[in-house]
Design an enzyme around this catalytic site. Sequence first.
Site, PDB file in Angstrom:
ATOM      1  N   GLY A 131     -36.973  60.442  59.405  1.00 50.32           N
ATOM      2  CA  GLY A 131     -36.720  59.327  58.496  1.00 50.32           C
ATOM      3  C   GLY A 131     -35.294  58.846  58.682  1.00 50.32           C
ATOM      4  O   GLY A 131     -35.046  57.844  59.348  1.00 50.32           O
ATOM      5  N   ILE A 157     -45.137  53.036  56.092  1.00 44.55           N
ATOM      6  CA  ILE A 157     -44.948  51.693  56.648  1.00 44.55           C
ATOM      7  C   ILE A 157     -45.418  50.623  55.654  1.00 44.55           C
ATOM      8  O   ILE A 157     -46.622  50.454  55.423  1.00 44.55           O
ATOM      9  CB  ILE A 157     -45.684  51.550  58.010  1.00 44.55           C
ATOM     10  N   THR A 158     -44.442  49.904  55.095  1.00 47.16           N
ATOM     11  CA  THR A 158     -44.739  48.792  54.194  1.00 47.16           C
ATOM     12  C   THR A 158     -45.581  47.752  54.943  1.00 47.16           C
ATOM     13  O   THR A 158     -45.279  47.447  56.109  1.00 47.16           O
ATOM     14  CB  THR A 158     -43.422  48.133  53.715  1.00 47.16           C
ATOM     15  N   ASP A 240     -29.620  46.082  60.000  1.00 49.23           N
ATOM     16  CA  ASP A 240     -28.419  45.418  59.470  1.00 49.23           C
ATOM     17  C   ASP A 240     -28.798  44.133  58.734  1.00 49.23           C
ATOM     18  O   ASP A 240     -28.210  43.791  57.699  1.00 49.23           O
ATOM     19  CB  ASP A 240     -27.436  45.067  60.606  1.00 49.23           C
ATOM     20  N   ARG A 243     -31.410  45.099  55.520  1.00 54.62           N
ATOM     21  CA  ARG A 243     -30.804  45.778  54.351  1.00 54.62           C
ATOM     22  C   ARG A 243     -30.205  44.764  53.381  1.00 54.62           C
ATOM     23  O   ARG A 243     -30.125  45.022  52.182  1.00 54.62           O
ATOM     24  CB  ARG A 243     -29.752  46.786  54.821  1.00 54.62           C
ATOM     25  N   ARG A 268     -35.717  43.078  18.380  1.00 53.21           N
ATOM     26  CA  ARG A 268     -35.981  44.389  17.779  1.00 53.21           C
ATOM     27  C   ARG A 268     -34.980  44.682  16.661  1.00 53.21           C
ATOM     28  O   ARG A 268     -33.761  44.631  16.892  1.00 53.21           O
ATOM     29  CB  ARG A 268     -35.882  45.456  18.885  1.00 53.21           C
ATOM     30  N   GLU A 364     -35.368  51.796  54.020  1.00 48.95           N
ATOM     31  CA  GLU A 364     -34.438  51.058  54.895  1.00 48.95           C
ATOM     32  C   GLU A 364     -33.052  51.728  54.939  1.00 48.95           C
ATOM     33  O   GLU A 364     -32.020  51.059  55.005  1.00 48.95           O
ATOM     34  CB  GLU A 364     -34.378  49.588  54.489  1.00 48.95           C
TER      35      GLU A 364
HETATM   36  N1  CAA Z   1     -26.139  47.632  65.760  1.00 45.09           N
HETATM   37  C1  CAA Z   1     -26.092  47.813  67.116  1.00 45.09           C
HETATM   38  N2  CAA Z   1     -25.956  49.038  67.693  1.00 45.09           N
HETATM   39  C2  CAA Z   1     -25.878  50.096  66.869  1.00 45.09           C
HETATM   40  C3  CAA Z   1     -25.922  49.989  65.471  1.00 45.09           C
HETATM   41  C4  CAA Z   1     -26.051  48.681  64.925  1.00 45.09           C
HETATM   42  N3  CAA Z   1     -26.083  48.488  63.593  1.00 45.09           N
HETATM   43  N4  CAA Z   1     -25.815  51.215  64.927  1.00 45.09           N
HETATM   44  C5  CAA Z   1     -25.695  52.085  65.944  1.00 45.09           C
HETATM   45  N5  CAA Z   1     -25.735  51.397  67.118  1.00 45.09           N
HETATM   46  C6  CAA Z   1     -25.607  51.945  68.455  1.00 45.09           C
HETATM   47  C7  CAA Z   1     -24.292  52.701  68.593  1.00 45.09           C
HETATM   48  O1  CAA Z   1     -23.232  51.840  68.943  1.00 45.09           O
HETATM   49  C8  CAA Z   1     -24.620  53.701  69.676  1.00 45.09           C
HETATM   50  O2  CAA Z   1     -24.584  53.066  70.940  1.00 45.09           O
HETATM   51  P1  CAA Z   1     -23.385  53.378  72.009  1.00 45.09           P
HETATM   52  O3  CAA Z   1     -23.434  54.886  72.226  1.00 45.09           O
HETATM   53  O4  CAA Z   1     -23.732  52.561  73.176  1.00 45.09           O
HETATM   54  O5  CAA Z   1     -22.126  52.975  71.293  1.00 45.09           O
HETATM   55  C9  CAA Z   1     -26.088  54.030  69.423  1.00 45.09           C
HETATM   56  O6  CAA Z   1     -26.622  52.929  68.670  1.00 45.09           O
HETATM   57  C10 CAA Z   1     -26.250  55.302  68.628  1.00 45.09           C
HETATM   58  O7  CAA Z   1     -25.539  55.160  67.424  1.00 45.09           O
HETATM   59  P2  CAA Z   1     -25.133  56.395  66.509  1.00 45.09           P
HETATM   60  O8  CAA Z   1     -24.561  57.472  67.357  1.00 45.09           O
HETATM   61  O9  CAA Z   1     -24.321  55.883  65.363  1.00 45.09           O
HETATM   62  O10 CAA Z   1     -26.578  56.894  66.005  1.00 45.09           O
HETATM   63  P3  CAA Z   1     -26.983  58.052  65.029  1.00 45.09           P
HETATM   64  O11 CAA Z   1     -28.164  58.745  65.586  1.00 45.09           O
HETATM   65  O12 CAA Z   1     -25.797  58.846  64.599  1.00 45.09           O
HETATM   66  O13 CAA Z   1     -27.542  57.233  63.743  1.00 45.09           O
HETATM   67  C11 CAA Z   1     -27.518  56.141  61.603  1.00 45.09           C
HETATM   68  C12 CAA Z   1     -26.813  56.387  62.970  1.00 45.09           C
HETATM   69  C13 CAA Z   1     -26.720  55.041  60.947  1.00 45.09           C
HETATM   70  C14 CAA Z   1     -27.499  57.373  60.735  1.00 45.09           C
HETATM   71  C15 CAA Z   1     -28.958  55.687  61.873  1.00 45.09           C
HETATM   72  O14 CAA Z   1     -29.736  56.721  62.390  1.00 45.09           O
HETATM   73  C16 CAA Z   1     -29.658  55.144  60.620  1.00 45.09           C
HETATM   74  O15 CAA Z   1     -29.437  54.001  60.215  1.00 45.09           O
HETATM   75  N6  CAA Z   1     -30.577  55.936  60.025  1.00 45.09           N
HETATM   76  C17 CAA Z   1     -31.429  55.439  58.930  1.00 45.09           C
HETATM   77  C18 CAA Z   1     -32.725  54.899  59.471  1.00 45.09           C
HETATM   78  C19 CAA Z   1     -33.402  53.958  58.501  1.00 45.09           C
HETATM   79  O16 CAA Z   1     -32.778  53.121  57.877  1.00 45.09           O
HETATM   80  N7  CAA Z   1     -34.719  54.080  58.397  1.00 45.09           N
HETATM   81  C20 CAA Z   1     -35.499  53.205  57.557  1.00 45.09           C
HETATM   82  C21 CAA Z   1     -36.730  52.740  58.282  1.00 45.09           C
HETATM   83  S1  CAA Z   1     -37.375  51.171  57.839  1.00 45.09           S
HETATM   84  C22 CAA Z   1     -38.248  51.412  56.416  1.00 45.09           C
HETATM   85  O17 CAA Z   1     -37.708  51.865  55.477  1.00 45.09           O
HETATM   86  C23 CAA Z   1     -39.714  51.093  56.412  1.00 45.09           C
HETATM   87  C24 CAA Z   1     -40.235  49.994  55.636  1.00 45.09           C
HETATM   88  O18 CAA Z   1     -41.353  49.668  55.859  1.00 45.09           O
HETATM   89  C25 CAA Z   1     -39.469  49.233  54.589  1.00 45.09           C
END
Ligand code: CAA
Length: 380
Positions: A131, A157-158, A240, A243, A268, A364
């Site tokens: 997740g 998955i929404t 990004d 959110r 009330r 998200e």
């Molecule tokens: N934009 C572009 N590139 C990005 C980025 C962004 N916002 N964030 C990270 N990257 C890139 C980094 O630059 C890095 O690339 P380089 O090595 O080339 O620089 C690469 O991606 C890896 O980045 P990290 O090392 O920061 O990755 P990480 O594994 O440490 O994870 C995290 C970072 C922010 C914790 C991320 O895993 C995260 O956001 N986790 C949460 C996931 C999430 O939000 N899930 C929700 C799913 S959707 C949902 O909820 C379903 C629905 O139906 C509503």
Amino acid sequence: MNFSLNEDQKMIRQMARDFATKELEPKAAEIDASGEFPHDSIKKMAELGLLVMVIPEQYGGAGFDFVSLAIAVEEISRGCGSTGVITAVHNSLASWPIANWGTDAQKQQYLPKMATGEMLGAFGLTEPNCGSDPASMETKAVLDGDHYVLNGAKRFITNGGVADVFIVFAVTDPAAGSKGISAFIVEKTHPGFSVGKHEELLGLRATANCELIFEDCKVPKENLLGGLNQGFKVAMGTLDVSRIDIGAQAVGIAQAAFDKALAYSQERKQFGKAICEFEMIQEKLALMATSIEAARLLVYSAAAQKDAGKKRFSKESAMCKLFAATTAVEVTKEAVQIYGGYGYTKDYPVERYFRDAKCMEIYEGTSEIQKIVIARSLLG
Ligand code: CAA
């Protein structure tokens, strides 16, 4: 920064507010109880251009800006939290990545149908075992001739149970971690795709939240989105944007709870006077209104920075989601408190707002993940 809305944005606010008041709010309790997906309302929203707000007009979209999308999601969520996230997911998690990373052929193939509602979209990132840490996903995609073959499962998955098109992430290079993940446009008709368990959620219960299953699922190789092994960046870049809309959804739910609590506090009577005359209730109302306004400004500010062309706005988007989610949970909790015993029953909508709001701190990206994104951005 200019904080006043332009004429288009004002028009969208009024249109979405009228629609939410007349169409969504009267049905919200019913679909929360039944869990029935609001197909009729989504059809009407397509006619109003609310399904692909930021998609260019050449692909059937409305061509509006991201502030307008946030305003629309906020107003829709004020009427119905479930419909709010259905709209947000279709607009910013499903259509927008195709518009941003898709080839012209992909845009032509999917966006016009997503605009009319003929195709509803969903986003498949989360899995049973991943997740917060999507880089550890297990779903795999292997190229076999003209197709990628996907195996694995996605969870929570929404829109999952009713969507026609899915942005799905899978490992294409197992040795490369986050740099070995690719994004695919998967259709529900692709062989080997099926919908699994329907989740019985605490709130947002009409969102067809389901598991997706891929068993030797054949996806045409031209449905790779954003390039081989570029999927993690597609996922993060999409989040990004989306959110901001979850921040907007949180503001809408909080505003709905506040409006009801304010009115109730004036009706009330206890100890011979309206409860709003007691300072402890006034303190609650003042703090609720202040945090809603602050959350709204953070949401608009993040959206405005995207509109202004800022390349990376992860911090702004995480800040608005974090603050708006906390606000929604706190405001809806206080709304239940102002209603007292009645607030704890299903006779009034505040208990639903409270249940719906909790998810803002989870999906998200949890609030803990938003703090990580913000801290990493501050630390460089
Ligand atoms: N934009 C572009 N590139 C990005 C980025 C962004 N916002 N964030 C990270 N990257 C890139 C980094 O630059 C890095 O690339 P380089 O090595 O080339 O620089 C690469 O991606 C890896 O980045 P990290 O090392 O920061 O990755 P990480 O594994 O440490 O994870 C995290 C970072 C922010 C914790 C991320 O895993 C995260 O956001 N986790 C949460 C996931 C999430 O939000 N899930 C929700 C799913 S959707 C949902 O909820 C379903 C629905 O139906 C509503």
